[in-house]
Design an enzyme around this catalytic site. Sequence first.
Site, short mmCIF file in Angstrom:
data_model
loop_
_atom_site.label_atom_id
_atom_site.label_comp_id
_atom_site.label_asym_id
_atom_site.label_seq_id
_atom_site.Cartn_x
_atom_site.Cartn_y
_atom_site.Cartn_z
N LYS A 267 0.86 -1.20 0.00
CA LYS A 267 0.00 0.00 0.00
C LYS A 267 0.89 1.24 0.00
O LYS A 267 0.62 2.23 -0.69
CB LYS A 267 -0.93 -0.02 1.22
CG LYS A 267 -2.01 1.05 1.21
CD LYS A 267 -1.59 2.38 1.81
CE LYS A 267 -2.73 3.39 1.79
NZ LYS A 267 -2.34 4.71 2.29
N ASP A 283 -5.51 4.68 -15.48
CA ASP A 283 -6.48 3.89 -14.73
C ASP A 283 -5.78 3.28 -13.51
O ASP A 283 -5.10 2.26 -13.61
CB ASP A 283 -7.02 2.80 -15.67
CG ASP A 283 -8.04 1.89 -15.01
OD1 ASP A 283 -8.17 1.93 -13.77
OD2 ASP A 283 -8.70 1.14 -15.74
C1 MEV Z 1 0.48 4.80 4.97
O1 MEV Z 1 -0.32 5.42 3.98
C2 MEV Z 1 1.52 3.90 4.31
C3 MEV Z 1 2.38 3.07 5.26
O2 MEV Z 1 1.54 2.33 6.15
C4 MEV Z 1 3.22 2.15 4.42
C5 MEV Z 1 3.98 1.11 5.19
O3 MEV Z 1 3.55 0.72 6.29
O4 MEV Z 1 5.01 0.65 4.66
C6 MEV Z 1 3.23 3.95 6.13
#
Ligand code: MEV
Length: 426
Positions: A267, A283
């Site tokens: 993420k 996209d």
């Molecule tokens: C937050 O948007 C993204 C993080 O959680 C990514 C990660 O944990 O590596 C900080």
Amino acid sequence: MPEKSSRLPGFYKLSLAERADVIAAWAGLTEDEKAVLTGQGLSNEQASHMIENVIGTFCMPLGIAVNFLINGRDYLIPMAVEEPSVVAAAGHAAKLFRAGGGLHTEASDPVMIGQIQVMDIPDMDAAIAAIEANKEKLMGIANECDPIMIRFGGGARDIVVRPLPDTAVGPMLIVHLHFDTRDAMGANAVNSAIETMAPTIAELTGGRTGLRILSNLADQRISKAWGIIPADQLDSHGIPGAKVARLIEEANAFALADPYRAATHNKGIMNGIDPVCLATGNDWRAIEAGAHAYAARNGRYTALTQWRVNEDGDLYGEITLPTAVGMVGGATKVHPTAKVAMKILGVQTAAELGQVMAAVGLAQNLAAIRALSTVGIQRGHMRLHARQVAIAAGATNNQVRLIADKMADAGQINMEYAAELLEELQ
Ligand code: MEV
């Protein structure tokens, strides 16, 4: 004139209008293009032609991540994102890579996959043999759909058969068309090609064709980015860089081993990639789907990046992921802000755009796991929270940062203190 540098010290301290001026000069934007950035983006008229039932438009902040050096060339990265600290973190991580010679990237050919589902096949072995024997004919049919794509060097590259002998509704044969879509994302080209091929597939296999659709697991359209960060660049809050490099390696090992952590790790990577997708009119759901499916391609969901301390004691990082993005067609050529973002980015091909995205994803990941494995991310987030409190207390322009920093330094982030500091300033 010297090569343009994406190092723009103090950029963050400028006003929005000054920043737009700097970027306009850097990218050679016209007055009209600059106006697109600062308020005259997508019109209601344009929006109402893009989708259905339009009632207005939805704005997002567009920021610029600085410091990116990729394959020896400087890039300023437009990022459309609502999450604070993403843009600053990307630029900071890019600066660390820069100290190690910058990021390096490569990409496969831009080959997308189209899938045809074939059911009710009387003889699976014979059906597979018939498809194998008629590959050239099938690819010829696929190529008839899009003469322009063929003229630009794209077109069918292969036909691959994948029997699924045991599904919930019995056996089926999946036929893949590998199709080079050049600078297009290629969904339309591929979908047209496989819809045109389907009747011949049905004829050859004696079966009935079901779904005919592009696969978002674009594992034939891959970008890779890598780079080195000298250990001394990683010194952080009293922790020596060599130690931080090791902590980052450990953080990565956690994500490689554990899907719960890998989901968050990835993420964080997409925190960098999606905003570039959005800014360039691509996209982002397709990119998200491709990235996560690719992360699970070996049967277990894992991290998209690899980090290790190399033989010199420096930190080496790399990322590989599908990058099904285009620069012709779709919103890229329609949305006025996307057009300007593409001009700022200055990429020449969709493959280059994919590689830039991979590099940004790697940098974003570095910023996240460096913070997580040292001071934690709340420290930075509290600084940004302090800005919101300062604004709520009535601070404007330069007052916001001054007051927020004072509150964060004092570890006292609240409205009363913000109001007190504002009064002192005034
Ligand atoms: C937050 O948007 C993204 C993080 O959680 C990514 C990660 O944990 O590596 C900080």
